[in-house]
Each structure stands twice: as structure tokens, then as C-alpha cells.
Design a protein around this motif. Structure first.
Motif, mmCIF file in Angstrom:
data_model
loop_
_atom_site.group_PDB
_atom_site.id
_atom_site.type_symbol
_atom_site.label_atom_id
_atom_site.label_comp_id
_atom_site.label_asym_id
_atom_site.label_seq_id
_atom_site.Cartn_x
_atom_site.Cartn_y
_atom_site.Cartn_z
ATOM 1 N N ARG A 5 0.828 -1.195 0.000
ATOM 2 C CA ARG A 5 0.000 0.000 0.000
ATOM 3 C C ARG A 5 0.869 1.253 0.000
ATOM 4 O O ARG A 5 1.912 1.297 0.626
ATOM 5 C CB ARG A 5 -0.937 0.017 1.224
ATOM 6 C CG ARG A 5 -1.904 -1.162 1.236
ATOM 7 C CD ARG A 5 -2.877 -1.040 2.394
ATOM 8 N NE ARG A 5 -3.773 -2.170 2.455
ATOM 9 C CZ ARG A 5 -4.872 -2.301 1.726
ATOM 10 N NH1 ARG A 5 -5.208 -1.336 0.900
ATOM 11 N NH2 ARG A 5 -5.644 -3.361 1.834
ATOM 12 N N ALA A 6 0.377 2.256 -0.661
ATOM 13 C CA ALA A 6 1.100 3.521 -0.740
ATOM 14 C C ALA A 6 0.609 4.487 0.318
ATOM 15 O O ALA A 6 -0.555 4.476 0.690
ATOM 16 C CB ALA A 6 0.919 4.154 -2.124
ATOM 17 N N ALA A 7 1.508 5.302 0.819
ATOM 18 C CA ALA A 7 1.128 6.376 1.716
ATOM 19 C C ALA A 7 0.872 7.632 0.901
ATOM 20 O O ALA A 7 1.346 7.776 -0.219
ATOM 21 C CB ALA A 7 2.241 6.646 2.728
ATOM 22 N N GLY A 8 0.129 8.569 1.469
ATOM 23 C CA GLY A 8 -0.206 9.769 0.725
ATOM 24 C C GLY A 8 0.965 10.708 0.542
ATOM 25 O O GLY A 8 1.042 11.443 -0.432
ATOM 26 N N GLU A 12 10.733 13.840 -0.055
ATOM 27 C CA GLU A 12 11.380 15.050 -0.546
ATOM 28 C C GLU A 12 12.396 14.700 -1.628
ATOM 29 O O GLU A 12 13.118 13.711 -1.513
ATOM 30 C CB GLU A 12 12.088 15.763 0.600
ATOM 31 C CG GLU A 12 11.144 16.366 1.629
ATOM 32 C CD GLU A 12 10.349 17.516 1.051
ATOM 33 O OE1 GLU A 12 10.877 18.203 0.157
ATOM 34 O OE2 GLU A 12 9.205 17.715 1.477
ATOM 35 N N PRO A 13 12.459 15.469 -2.703
ATOM 36 C CA PRO A 13 13.485 15.209 -3.729
ATOM 37 C C PRO A 13 14.864 15.498 -3.183
ATOM 38 O O PRO A 13 15.032 16.232 -2.223
ATOM 39 C CB PRO A 13 13.114 16.200 -4.850
ATOM 40 C CG PRO A 13 12.387 17.295 -4.141
ATOM 41 C CD PRO A 13 11.648 16.633 -3.006
ATOM 42 N N THR A 98 14.442 1.133 0.662
ATOM 43 C CA THR A 98 14.868 1.681 1.946
ATOM 44 C C THR A 98 13.703 1.760 2.924
ATOM 45 O O THR A 98 13.831 1.403 4.101
ATOM 46 C CB THR A 98 15.492 3.073 1.749
ATOM 47 O OG1 THR A 98 16.606 2.972 0.855
ATOM 48 C CG2 THR A 98 15.980 3.639 3.066
ATOM 49 N N LEU A 99 12.556 2.208 2.446
ATOM 50 C CA LEU A 99 11.379 2.292 3.306
ATOM 51 C C LEU A 99 10.858 0.903 3.681
ATOM 52 O O LEU A 99 10.398 0.680 4.793
ATOM 53 C CB LEU A 99 10.277 3.106 2.607
ATOM 54 C CG LEU A 99 10.582 4.597 2.442
ATOM 55 C CD1 LEU A 99 9.535 5.259 1.562
ATOM 56 C CD2 LEU A 99 10.658 5.288 3.802
ATOM 57 N N GLU A 100 10.939 -0.028 2.738
ATOM 58 C CA GLU A 100 10.542 -1.417 3.033
ATOM 59 C C GLU A 100 11.428 -1.992 4.124
ATOM 60 O O GLU A 100 10.957 -2.678 5.029
ATOM 61 C CB GLU A 100 10.648 -2.258 1.758
ATOM 62 C CG GLU A 100 10.208 -3.706 1.921
ATOM 63 C CD GLU A 100 8.710 -3.851 2.056
ATOM 64 O OE1 GLU A 100 8.269 -4.858 2.645
ATOM 65 O OE2 GLU A 100 7.971 -2.981 1.573
ATOM 66 N N GLN A 101 12.708 -1.706 4.040
ATOM 67 C CA GLN A 101 13.661 -2.189 5.030
ATOM 68 C C GLN A 101 13.323 -1.652 6.420
ATOM 69 O O GLN A 101 13.470 -2.348 7.424
ATOM 70 C CB GLN A 101 15.064 -1.751 4.613
ATOM 71 C CG GLN A 101 16.174 -2.204 5.544
ATOM 72 C CD GLN A 101 17.483 -1.512 5.216
ATOM 73 O OE1 GLN A 101 17.503 -0.435 4.638
ATOM 74 N NE2 GLN A 101 18.581 -2.135 5.593
ATOM 75 N N ARG A 102 12.857 -0.428 6.477
ATOM 76 C CA ARG A 102 12.530 0.204 7.762
ATOM 77 C C ARG A 102 11.102 -0.058 8.218
ATOM 78 O O ARG A 102 10.718 0.343 9.319
ATOM 79 C CB ARG A 102 12.736 1.717 7.643
ATOM 80 C CG ARG A 102 14.165 2.126 7.300
ATOM 81 C CD ARG A 102 14.228 3.613 6.981
ATOM 82 N NE ARG A 102 15.570 4.011 6.566
ATOM 83 C CZ ARG A 102 15.879 5.195 6.066
ATOM 84 N NH1 ARG A 102 14.912 6.111 5.916
ATOM 85 N NH2 ARG A 102 17.110 5.489 5.715
ATOM 86 N N GLY A 103 10.286 -0.675 7.341
ATOM 87 C CA GLY A 103 8.893 -0.884 7.685
ATOM 88 C C GLY A 103 8.080 0.391 7.640
ATOM 89 O O GLY A 103 7.055 0.519 8.319
ATOM 90 N N ALA A 104 8.505 1.361 6.832
ATOM 91 C CA ALA A 104 7.846 2.658 6.737
ATOM 92 C C ALA A 104 6.931 2.703 5.520
ATOM 93 O O ALA A 104 7.108 1.948 4.560
ATOM 94 C CB ALA A 104 8.893 3.769 6.653
ATOM 95 N N PRO A 105 5.930 3.596 5.520
ATOM 96 C CA PRO A 105 5.028 3.726 4.374
ATOM 97 C C PRO A 105 5.768 4.167 3.122
ATOM 98 O O PRO A 105 6.740 4.914 3.183
ATOM 99 C CB PRO A 105 4.020 4.794 4.824
ATOM 100 C CG PRO A 105 4.126 4.838 6.306
ATOM 101 C CD PRO A 105 5.543 4.488 6.631
ATOM 102 N N ALA A 106 5.286 3.715 1.982
ATOM 103 C CA ALA A 106 5.929 4.023 0.713
ATOM 104 C C ALA A 106 5.296 5.236 0.048
ATOM 105 O O ALA A 106 4.151 5.592 0.322
ATOM 106 C CB ALA A 106 5.836 2.821 -0.221
ATOM 107 N N SER A 107 6.046 5.861 -0.837
ATOM 108 C CA SER A 107 5.567 7.008 -1.591
ATOM 109 C C SER A 107 4.655 6.562 -2.721
ATOM 110 O O SER A 107 4.995 5.666 -3.503
ATOM 111 C CB SER A 107 6.763 7.776 -2.157
ATOM 112 O OG SER A 107 6.370 8.601 -3.226
ATOM 113 N N ALA A 108 3.502 7.209 -2.844
ATOM 114 C CA ALA A 108 2.568 6.886 -3.918
ATOM 115 C C ALA A 108 3.188 7.166 -5.283
ATOM 116 O O ALA A 108 2.969 6.417 -6.245
ATOM 117 C CB ALA A 108 1.284 7.692 -3.740
#
Length: 215
Positions: A5-8, A12-13, A98-108
Motif C-alpha cells: 500500500r502507498a502512503a499519501g 522530498e526530492p 529503503t522504506l521497506e527495510q525500515r517498515g515505513a510507508p511508501a511514496s505513492a
């Protein structure tokens, strides 16, 4: 299979552009145990992505990466627009990994980009002699090769090894890899050079401490 699932929020670039490596010094690393992470590893240098060293400094070097990756042959020569597209997909996969590794929400936006490429001109698997195996065609277009990379990323992020994405334990190696070992305790992207170098440093440290105690 887990639904990704994507987070809203959108990441940041990067505030600064990566440095470029002289063509006579670049090398490509294929130690990630996943096509999509080998794709990510084409950025060299420190773990901080904005300070990395760009290896795809020309269409010819991107062509060289595809050739060395073991993928089918490119049907045509690449251009600067293709390099920009490859870099964009690479950085999206890097952020997702990187976000998957940390268990953090992903960018849409990153998920949309991966899905965009995964849908591009899908390749057709071919059965080989005896119909015992399937293989890719010998020649593919650039978009089809990008689709293979994107599809591999989707397989990784939604598959059984999505929790096994790791950073190499070597302080000098920024490579992300998939730990497919049975025990799941792999620390380095490769025993050579990273594991061997770490063991050598630990051995020298023990010898130094032993010598200090003896004096």
C-alpha cells in the motif's frame, strides 16, 4: 501475498545532484541477489544518496550495465532520455527498498512509477527445446528491459523476502541486498570482498590488542 500500500506523502526530492564518476574508474556491482537492487547499485559512493557517484554518465554506460546484467540484448542504442528514465526508476526503487527495510510507508509517486514501467510493452516468455524451461527473447526494447526491472521490484516488495532487504554491514559498502540464506543472518552483500575485509580487520584488531597486552 502481502498487498503493498502507498502512503499519501511524497518523499522530498534530493537537494543536490550526485557526482559523476570518470569513465575510466567506474565499475558495476552485481552482488544484491535481486535484479532491481543490482539496478539500484549503479549509484556508487557513500550511503548518503545525494553524495553518491553516478555511474550512468552516458547512454553507452547504461547499455553496458544492461549487457553485464545478463538481460537480453538491447534492440537499439540508447539516448540521454533513456538514461534519465533509468535513473528516475532506479531512485524510486531505492526509496521503496529503503522504506521497506525500515517498515515505513511508501511514496505513492514511487509506486506509480514502478507500476508504470512494469506495464510497458510486456515481454513474452518463450519455451526452449523440449518445452522444459521458459526463457526470455534474445532481444528486447529498452522499455521491455525496464519492465523486467520494475516487475522484479514488485516481486521483491510483495514476496516472501521483502523483510530480508538489508544494507551491507561493511562501512565502505552502500549496497542493498536480499538475504536469501536459510538462517536469514547474512551480514554482507558478498563474502568477497566485504565479508573477507571485515574478518581481516577484526583479526588485525585482535592481534593488536594481544600485542599491547604482551608488552
Amino acid at each position: 501475498m502481502r498487498v503493498y500500500r502507498a502512503a499519501g506523502a511524497v518523499l522530498e526530492p534530493r537537494s543536490t545532484a550526485p557526482r559523476t564518476a570518470p569513465t575510466h574508474q567506474w565499475t558495476f556491482k552485481f552482488r544484491s541477489n535481486a535484479l532491481c537492487l543490482n539496478f539500484v547499485a549503479s549509484m556508487a559512493g557513500p550511503r548518503s544518496r545525494p553524495h553518491g557517484v553516478e555511474r550512468w554518465t552516458s547512454p553507452a554506460l547504461l547499455e553496458e550495465w544492461f549487457h553485464r546484467s545478463g538481460l537480453p540484448i538491447l534492440s537499439t542504442s540508447l539516448n540521454s532520455g533513456d538514461v534519465a528514465d533509468a535513473r528516475e526508476l532506479r531512485e524510486a526503487i531505492f526509496r521503496l527498498a529503503t522504506l521497506e527495510q525500515r517498515g515505513a510507508p511508501a511514496s505513492a509517486c514511487d509506486i506509480d512509477l514502478v507500476n508504470h514501467w512494469s506495464r510497458r510493452q510486456p515481454y513474452v516468455p518463450i519455451l526452449d527445446a523440449g518445452a522444459r524451461h521458459q526463457r526470455l527473447p534474445e532481444v528486447l526494447e529498452f522499455a521491455e528491459l525496464m519492465a523486467l526491472v520494475a516487475a522484479d521490484a514488485i516481486d521483491l516488495f510483495t514476496g516472501e523476502f521483502n523483510h530480508r532487504i538489508k544494507e551491507c554491514a561493511s562501512e565502505k559498502c552502500p549496497i542493498l541486498f536480499v538475504d536469501r540464506s536459510r538462517a536469514g543472518n547474512r551480514r554482507w552483500c558478498s563474502e568477497r570482498p566485504c565479508g573477507f575485509q571485515a574478518s581481516s580487520r577484526a583479526y588485525r584488531l585482535r592481534r593488536s590488542e594481544s600485542d599491547d597486552e604482551a608488552t
